[in-house]
Motif scaffolding. Structure first.
Motif, PDB file in Angstrom:
ATOM      1  N   SER A 157       0.822  -1.214   0.000  1.00  0.00           N
ATOM      2  CA  SER A 157       0.000   0.000   0.000  1.00  0.00           C
ATOM      3  C   SER A 157       0.857   1.267   0.000  1.00  0.00           C
ATOM      4  O   SER A 157       0.511   2.260  -0.639  1.00  0.00           O
ATOM      5  CB  SER A 157      -0.943   0.002   1.200  1.00  0.00           C
ATOM      6  N   SER A 158       1.988   1.214   0.688  1.00  0.00           N
ATOM      7  CA  SER A 158       2.866   2.385   0.750  1.00  0.00           C
ATOM      8  C   SER A 158       3.761   2.506  -0.471  1.00  0.00           C
ATOM      9  O   SER A 158       4.358   3.551  -0.716  1.00  0.00           O
ATOM     10  CB  SER A 158       3.747   2.309   1.994  1.00  0.00           C
ATOM     11  N   GLY A 159       3.865   1.419  -1.215  1.00  0.00           N
ATOM     12  CA  GLY A 159       4.786   1.396  -2.352  1.00  0.00           C
ATOM     13  C   GLY A 159       6.196   1.033  -1.971  1.00  0.00           C
ATOM     14  O   GLY A 159       7.080   0.938  -2.820  1.00  0.00           O
ATOM     15  N   GLY A 160       6.433   0.776  -0.683  1.00  0.00           N
ATOM     16  CA  GLY A 160       7.781   0.498  -0.222  1.00  0.00           C
ATOM     17  C   GLY A 160       8.243  -0.924  -0.426  1.00  0.00           C
ATOM     18  O   GLY A 160       9.433  -1.226  -0.300  1.00  0.00           O
ATOM     19  N   LEU A 161       7.312  -1.812  -0.745  1.00  0.00           N
ATOM     20  CA  LEU A 161       7.649  -3.224  -0.930  1.00  0.00           C
ATOM     21  C   LEU A 161       7.048  -3.707  -2.243  1.00  0.00           C
ATOM     22  O   LEU A 161       5.882  -3.414  -2.532  1.00  0.00           O
ATOM     23  CB  LEU A 161       7.102  -4.049   0.225  1.00  0.00           C
ATOM     24  N   SER A 162       7.819  -4.427  -3.012  1.00  0.00           N
ATOM     25  CA  SER A 162       7.309  -5.012  -4.246  1.00  0.00           C
ATOM     26  C   SER A 162       7.933  -6.394  -4.440  1.00  0.00           C
ATOM     27  O   SER A 162       9.032  -6.670  -3.948  1.00  0.00           O
ATOM     28  CB  SER A 162       7.593  -4.113  -5.451  1.00  0.00           C
TER      29      SER A 162
END
Length: 124
Positions: A53-58
């Motif tokens: 959701s934060s974009g910090g993990l993919s």
């Protein structure tokens, strides 16, 4: 009504690029992890990539690592999948999905909302 709509699919030659978009309506994507899945004819739907959701993990499937990039623009309520160096084996219907998990799951069962899919065909 909660809805996800994919766009950007099409026909591309091997080695080409496409950018898929996943736009949400009826809810904000800010609190959801978003996954991209694909399903080729006669095969199971498989996870391609996801972003927290934060974009910090993919995460990425091994088959697309180094070629695909997932990103999100929460201000536009949209998630993107940039696909480069496309191969014929990337041909499939691509779906985006939203998960309330506070991480980046690649399993289908983690996702609550699904789009209708967009066709990607890689062929010369």
């Amino acid at each position: 009504q909660l809805q996800l709509v994919e766009s950007g699919g099409g026909l591309v030659q091997p080695g080409g690029s496409l950018r898929l978009s996943c736009a949400a309506s009826g809810f904000t994507l800010d609190y959801y992890a978003i996954g991209w899945f694909r399903q080729a004819p006669g095969k199971e739907r498989e996870g391609v990539s996801c972003i927290s959701s934060s974009g910090g993990l993919s995460n990425y499937a091994d088959s697309v690592k180094g070629r695909f990039t997932i990103s999100r623009d929460n201000a536009k309520n949209t998630v993107y999948l940039q696909m480069n160096s496309l191969k014929p084996e990337d041909t499939a219907v691509y779906y985006c999905a939203a998960s309330g998990f506070n991480s980046c799951p690649m399993a289908r069962r983690a996702y609550d909302y699904w789009g209708q899919g967009t066709q990607v065909t890689v062929s010369s």
